[in-house]
Design an enzyme around this catalytic site. Structure first.
Site, mmCIF file in Angstrom:
data_model
loop_
_atom_site.group_PDB
_atom_site.id
_atom_site.type_symbol
_atom_site.label_atom_id
_atom_site.label_comp_id
_atom_site.label_asym_id
_atom_site.label_seq_id
_atom_site.Cartn_x
_atom_site.Cartn_y
_atom_site.Cartn_z
ATOM 1 C CG HIS A 132 -6.406 -3.841 5.191
ATOM 2 N ND1 HIS A 132 -6.955 -2.599 4.943
ATOM 3 C CD2 HIS A 132 -6.884 -4.223 6.406
ATOM 4 C CE1 HIS A 132 -7.738 -2.265 5.963
ATOM 5 N NE2 HIS A 132 -7.703 -3.216 6.862
ATOM 6 C CG ASN A 146 -10.076 -0.663 3.297
ATOM 7 O OD1 ASN A 146 -8.965 -1.088 2.977
ATOM 8 N ND2 ASN A 146 -10.234 0.175 4.294
ATOM 9 C CG HIS A 147 -8.986 3.549 2.210
ATOM 10 N ND1 HIS A 147 -9.982 4.156 2.945
ATOM 11 C CD2 HIS A 147 -8.110 3.040 3.114
ATOM 12 C CE1 HIS A 147 -9.713 4.021 4.234
ATOM 13 N NE2 HIS A 147 -8.591 3.349 4.367
ATOM 14 C CG ASN A 183 -3.700 3.245 2.105
ATOM 15 O OD1 ASN A 183 -3.261 2.108 1.996
ATOM 16 N ND2 ASN A 183 -4.800 3.511 2.761
ATOM 17 C CG ASP A 240 -1.748 -1.263 1.361
ATOM 18 O OD1 ASP A 240 -1.294 -2.327 0.904
ATOM 19 O OD2 ASP A 240 -2.836 -1.191 1.940
ATOM 20 C CG HIS A 285 -6.949 -4.662 0.703
ATOM 21 N ND1 HIS A 285 -5.713 -4.061 0.580
ATOM 22 C CD2 HIS A 285 -7.683 -3.844 1.489
ATOM 23 C CE1 HIS A 285 -5.716 -2.920 1.256
ATOM 24 N NE2 HIS A 285 -6.896 -2.764 1.813
HETATM 25 FE FE FE2 Z 1 -3.911 0.252 3.006
HETATM 26 FE FE FE2 Z 2 -6.933 -1.217 3.297
#
Ligand code: FE2
Ligand code: FE2
Length: 256
Positions: A174, A67-68, A40, A8, A149
């Site tokens: 993650h 998730n982002h 991220n 990430d 993730h």
């Molecule tokens: Fe992340």
């Molecule tokens: Fe994440």
């Protein structure tokens, strides 16, 4: 086939580190193909089309998310400008963007699949195991790599055991903290979490003072990424392109 997977990318610190280091890292490791998780990359949450171009310009071949994925709404309208960007296939919030992709490298077809775990994870998620079964029915590639993730180590270890015979690598992302359990399991490369490319002196990339203010001073702060110099975390995979089986996984961690 040597494949570099970097975790990430977090905020400007992580982006600057890759701008300075990815080209030479690719050369030193004789990397053929590079995958970067960019969930991220934009101020700690999400990605924008201009940051996508930056990361591709640094040497990424495919960029995965998590998730982002949709935290910066600009990407929803600009996805068609980002042909090598994928998002978790089982994240149902938006129907924008593919959850897997196949790219050719030196005549070898490399599939990259992005999925999210459901244990301790928020979001409108369908079952990653059923989604993976469905993707494997459609995919046609020599090498199949999964960015899984997820938060829970147990779910990542289970995913490895269910799909190890059908894929070349299961790479966890993650948690932002690299684990030391890299292994080849039944011909499948695995690490529970590859770690982040982001500010080393931070709390998972987040500014420590901001977290302290929020936790101890009762101030309703907004997420603030740390500006500290970045650690670069990843793995280098060696995959036999004839069989799709993994031969080696080497952990990479370069602290500032
Ligand atoms: Fe992340
Ligand atoms: Fe994440």
């Amino acid at each position: 086939m040597k494949i570099l997977f970097l975790g990430d990318v977090t905020a400007r610190s992580g982006r600057d580190a890759l701008a300075a280091r990815l080209r030479s890292l690719r050369e030193e490791t004789a990397t053929d193909f590079t995958i970067i998780n960019g969930e991220n990359a934009a101020h700690g949450k999400g990605i924008t089309s201009s940051i996508y171009r930056q990361l591709i310009g640094c040497g990424a071949d495919v960029i995965t998310l998590g998730n982002h994925a949709f935290s910066k709404s600009e990407i929803l309208a600009k996805w068609q400008d980002c042909p090598n960007l994928i998002r978790p296939a089982n994240l149902m919030s938006y129907s924008v963007g593919p959850g897997w992709i196949v790219r050719e490298c030196h005549g070898t077809r490399i599939a990259v699949i992005n999925l999210m775990g459901t244990v301790f994870m928020d979001g409108d998620l369908s079952d990653p195991f059923a989604t993976m079964d469905h993707i494997l029915e459609t995919i046609d590639a020599d090498i199949i790599l999964v960015d899984f993730h997820a938060e829970a180590t147990s779910e990542k270890e289970l995913f490895l055991r269910v799909f190890c015979e059908q894929v070349s690598a299961v790479i966890g992302t993650h948690t932002h903290v690299q684990t030391a359990d890299e292994q080849i399991y039944h011909g499948c490369a695995y690490i529970t979490d590859v770690g982040m490319c982001g500010p080393f002196d931070s709390i998972l990339g987040r500014d420590t003072d901001e977290v302290i203010q929020r936790r101890f001073d009762g101030i309703a702060t907004h997420y603030q990424p740390s500006e500290a110099p970045a650690v670069i975390c990843g793995v280098l995979l060696e995959i036999d392109e004839a069989t799709g089986r993994a031969m080696a996984i080497h952990r990479i961690q370069e602290r500032p």
